[in-house]
Scaffold this active site. Structure first.
Site, PDB file in Angstrom:
ATOM      1  N   ASP A 207      35.672 -63.060  47.037  1.00  0.00           N
ATOM      2  CA  ASP A 207      36.177 -62.446  45.997  1.00  0.00           C
ATOM      3  C   ASP A 207      35.342 -62.663  44.795  1.00  0.00           C
ATOM      4  OD1 ASP A 207      39.771 -62.188  45.890  1.00  0.00           O
ATOM      5  OD2 ASP A 207      39.030 -63.450  47.484  1.00  0.00           O
ATOM      6  N   SER A 208      35.552 -61.654  43.769  1.00  0.00           N
ATOM      7  CA  SER A 208      34.862 -61.789  42.468  1.00  0.00           C
ATOM      8  C   SER A 208      33.446 -62.245  42.434  1.00  0.00           C
ATOM      9  CB  SER A 208      35.882 -62.639  41.571  1.00  0.00           C
ATOM     10  OG  SER A 208      35.450 -62.502  40.399  1.00  0.00           O
TER      11      SER A 208
END
Ligand SMILES: *[C@@H]1O[C@H](CO)[C@@H](O)[C@H](O)[C@H]1NC(C)=O
Ligand SMILES: *[C@@H]1O[C@H](CO)[C@@H](O)[C@H](O)[C@H]1NC(C)=O
Ligand SMILES: *[C@@H]1O[C@H](CO)[C@@H](O)[C@H](O)[C@H]1NC(C)=O
Length: 370
Positions: A207-208
């Protein structure tokens, strides 16, 4: 003037005072929000629940203050906690750290992570897929155990896999800028490859900033042929793809989705500067992959939240990757979700979006796999 104030905030006593002040101010404002967000039409988005509205407020403030203080969180490697789920990994043989990873200052180091939902067993899990998960946090905050629990559990259930969640080195710690996290990613990947005869049972996820790391790992595998085998796929949520643009607070703070996202400019500036400090080139394809598509043997699945600041970048990167001959790429949008809903979906109230997204990823991987 601002720099002096920042220096004071970051001194040890300053941090304590600032933290107490920040918590007091937040608590003082909380009753106001609790009332303010009751009517649906006053929430950041009319489709959002009350809890989603409140949690976005809280998260935004947390990020803002952690950026002002530049908090340094120790890597919580507490092997005594659930010892059997924890794996401590020594750097692998030297020749797997080539090219961008052969740095004169940053060296491969011991790393570690946690198995979800239960310890890995060579016998029982022989046929299971393995997911290597990288949490988010702008390369400066977050860890692979408690913080990553929701993401790791969601991935395990919906990809029918055993998940290894890595606590890679964070750049908020001095001497841990790029490529420290990518060295750790390679160390962990080699560790998982050694558990398997076929790397096609491995999926990389993130994520991210963790999505950025997953993409960097895929690129590293292709750029240094023959060192590491290709995984089956990458499953990426809300990747952070353009650290160069994140260096300008207004690109985040004045973004059209600034109301429906919790990201703040100060936080992304902190992360980008810490991960790629000058004179390092922040537009390096391994750091800002947005406009640097590449060929990958792995199936690439990317999801973004329709209401997040990084939505357009995620879609654009997927389009760039699709144009490269031979790539298999899919982009998935969860229309009402904000940033990194796989990682923090349990906090921001996007649990069902996270499950739905990963379920779709699993279907796509199965359909597309030849
Ligand atoms: C998600 O949050 C709920 C409520 O806070 C908690 O009960 C649950 O254990 C969490 N799930 C995971 C996987 O962390
Ligand atoms: C959000 O961005 C708009 C411009 O798109 C700007 O006018 C507004 O002040 C911003 N809001 C915040 C809270 O920064
Ligand atoms: C935080 O953001 C504000 C407004 O965007 C800006 O004036 C300030 O310089 C930023 N602080 C840091 C530490 O980047």
């Amino acid at each position: 003037m601002f720099e002096t104030a920042k220096g004071m905030i970051q001194s040890r006593l300053g941090k304590v005072v600032w933290t107490i002040a920040a918590i007091s101010i937040t608590l003082a404002r909380l009753p106001f929000w609790l009332v303010y967000y009751s009517p649906q039409n006053l929430r950041q988005h009319p489709k959002w629940t009350y809890l989603q509205a409140i949690m976005h407020r809280v998260l935004r403030i947390l990020l803002y203050h952690s950026a002002l203080m530049e908090v340094q969180l120790p890597l919580l490697w507490e092997p005594e906690i659930q010892k059997d789920r924890f794996a401590n990994i020594e750097p692998a043989r030297k020749d797997i750290y080539q090219g961008v990873l052969a740095d004169s200052n940053i060296k491969p180091a011991t790393t570690g992570g946690w198995w979800f939902p239960s310890p890995y067993s060579a016998k029982v899990d022989e046929e299971m897929r393995i997911v290597l998960y990288f949490h988010g946090g702008a390369f400066v905050v977050g860890e692979g155990r408690a913080d990553a629990r929701f993401a790791a559990t969601t991935l395990a259930v919906n990809l029918k896999a055993k998940v290894f969640s890595l606590s890679y080195r964070l750049s908020s710690t001095p001497t841990c800028q790029f490529p420290a996290a990518l060295q750790d990613a390679v160390t962990a990947y080699q560790y998982l490859v050694d558990l398997r005869t076929d790397a096609k049972q491995i999926i990389i996820a993130g994520d991210s900033a963790g999505g950025n790391l997953a993409i960097a790992l895929l690129r590293y595998i292709e750029d240094n042929k023959g060192i590491l085998p290709t995984p089956l796929a990458a499953v990426i949520c809300s990747p952070w793809l353009d650290l160069a643009s994140a260096l300008e607070t207004t690109n985040v703070d004045q973004h059209a989705s600034n109301v429906t996202d919790y990201l703040v400019g100060n936080f992304t500036v902190w992360g980008a500067k810490a991960y790629a400090p000058a004179p390092m080139r922040v537009d390096n394809p391994y750091i800002s992959p947005l406009n640097h598509p590449f060929f990958t043997h792995a199936q690439l699945w990317i999801c973004v939240g329709g209401l997040e600041i990084l939505c357009a970048d995620g879609v654009r990167f997927a389009e760039n990757m699709k144009k490269v001959k031979g790539n298999k790429v899919e982009v998935h949008i969860e229309p009402y979700a904000s940033h990194a809903f796989l990682y923090v979906g349990n906090l921001t109230g996007f649990e069902s979006e996270a499950k739905h997204a990963i379920k779709s990823a699993n279907e796509w991987i199965l359909e597309t796999h030849v």
